[in-house]
Motif scaffolding. Sequence first.
Motif, short mmCIF file in Angstrom:
data_model
loop_
_atom_site.label_atom_id
_atom_site.label_comp_id
_atom_site.label_asym_id
_atom_site.label_seq_id
_atom_site.Cartn_x
_atom_site.Cartn_y
_atom_site.Cartn_z
N HIS A 151 43.67 43.54 32.11
CA HIS A 151 43.74 44.15 33.44
C HIS A 151 42.46 43.77 34.19
N ASN A 153 41.71 44.27 37.68
CA ASN A 153 41.26 45.12 38.78
C ASN A 153 40.66 44.30 39.93
N ASP A 155 40.05 42.90 43.61
CA ASP A 155 40.07 43.56 44.91
C ASP A 155 41.28 43.08 45.71
N SER A 241 50.77 40.27 38.75
CA SER A 241 50.96 40.88 37.45
C SER A 241 52.17 40.24 36.78
N THR A 267 45.26 45.88 38.51
CA THR A 267 45.18 47.20 37.90
C THR A 267 43.91 47.34 37.06
N PRO A 268 43.31 48.54 37.05
CA PRO A 268 42.07 48.75 36.28
C PRO A 268 42.36 48.90 34.79
N ARG A 269 41.40 48.51 33.98
CA ARG A 269 41.52 48.70 32.53
C ARG A 269 40.94 50.06 32.14
N PHE A 270 41.52 50.63 31.10
CA PHE A 270 40.98 51.86 30.52
C PHE A 270 40.31 51.53 29.19
N ASP A 273 40.23 44.88 27.34
CA ASP A 273 41.16 43.77 27.22
C ASP A 273 41.03 43.20 25.81
#
Length: 376
Positions: A151, A153, A155, A241, A267-270, A273
């Motif tokens: 992911h 993220n 801009d 995506s 999308t942002p990573r939690f 990766d």
Amino acid sequence: MKKVLVYGTGFAGQGHAKAFRDAGAEVVGIVGRTESVVDDVAQKLSIPFSGTNWSLALELCKPDIVSIATPGGAHVSAIKEAIAFGCHVFCDKPLTESGETAIEVYQLAKQKGVKTAFASSFRYMPEILHAKRLIADGAIGEPTEVECISHFNLDRHIPFGWSHRSEAGGGRLNNNFTHLLSIVTSVLGEEILSICGEVRSDMPSAPVVEGVHNFTERRNFIPKDINDPELEWKACDVEWSYTVMAQIGSPLASQPVSVLFKHGGLTPRFHDDHIVFHGSAGSIYIKGHYGDGPLYLFNNGEWQETPLPNDISQSLPDIECDTQRSWTHLAKLFVSDISGLEVESYQSFEDGCRYQLIIDLIRKNDRWVDVSNLLL
């Protein structure tokens, strides 16, 4: 000493020039679309010839090798001219903007008998080579499945450019999936048996801003006032995506290995990766979207970080930047092969063409089965 002419002045063009110098070749010229930019780059890198006319550069520089480092949409005509001139061709990913044109340049190179290299080159990341060795040595038993999760993220207001347009070679499949597919096949084997997937175009438009010449600096040009009524916007027509499933035939496995590629460009990573190789007797986890590490081996019920063997790091160029090191390693293989030395196999236009045909199939996105009326 082999002579190299570079096409492209941005991050990739400058990186290719450095790579071929490190490979022992002579970079005799560089070509770009903007005279002031190409002149500045040539001066900075001490390249003797600079210009904006590719045909003229081929005539004047008489290169043995051309290095194609522009966005994918500008590859076809430059490659055709270089092949007609008898040059060997080193090309960054994607090979072209479509499967149709990829077949064309692949067949032309084959007919002319020139050597080609396809630079989806993160397969040379140190921990990827480490995983390849461990799996070949049986560390996880028979490979069964792989997952590649990332992911970015990015801009959503990155200035409009080649990355937003299919005809220019943009899209995340062309510029992310190519590397990941190359990584997986380098470890498991090059036999891609079947594939299906979907894409999502979730950036409908982007602001138009002048002055972006280097892809890596595009964030610096994001408008400060994104709601300015005077700001021009252009429509985007590529995916940001994708989700792709593949089956890879491997000499290390008795049945096809299942692979999941999941990428969210916006999308942002939690969690981190990662790339994971699972097998019948263990697993290998590599942190990072292209496997920069560290590497962990799951064995006897626990994960253990496994240090990179010294001989692997010593076999690669001593360069800190992952991208530059990978380009340089491939350039060394290519120059050595052209010079008649025996080298390990590397990816060619055949691979680049296959990848582009696969990308076209994924973008068709026509493998869905309608289950909404199953009970009616």
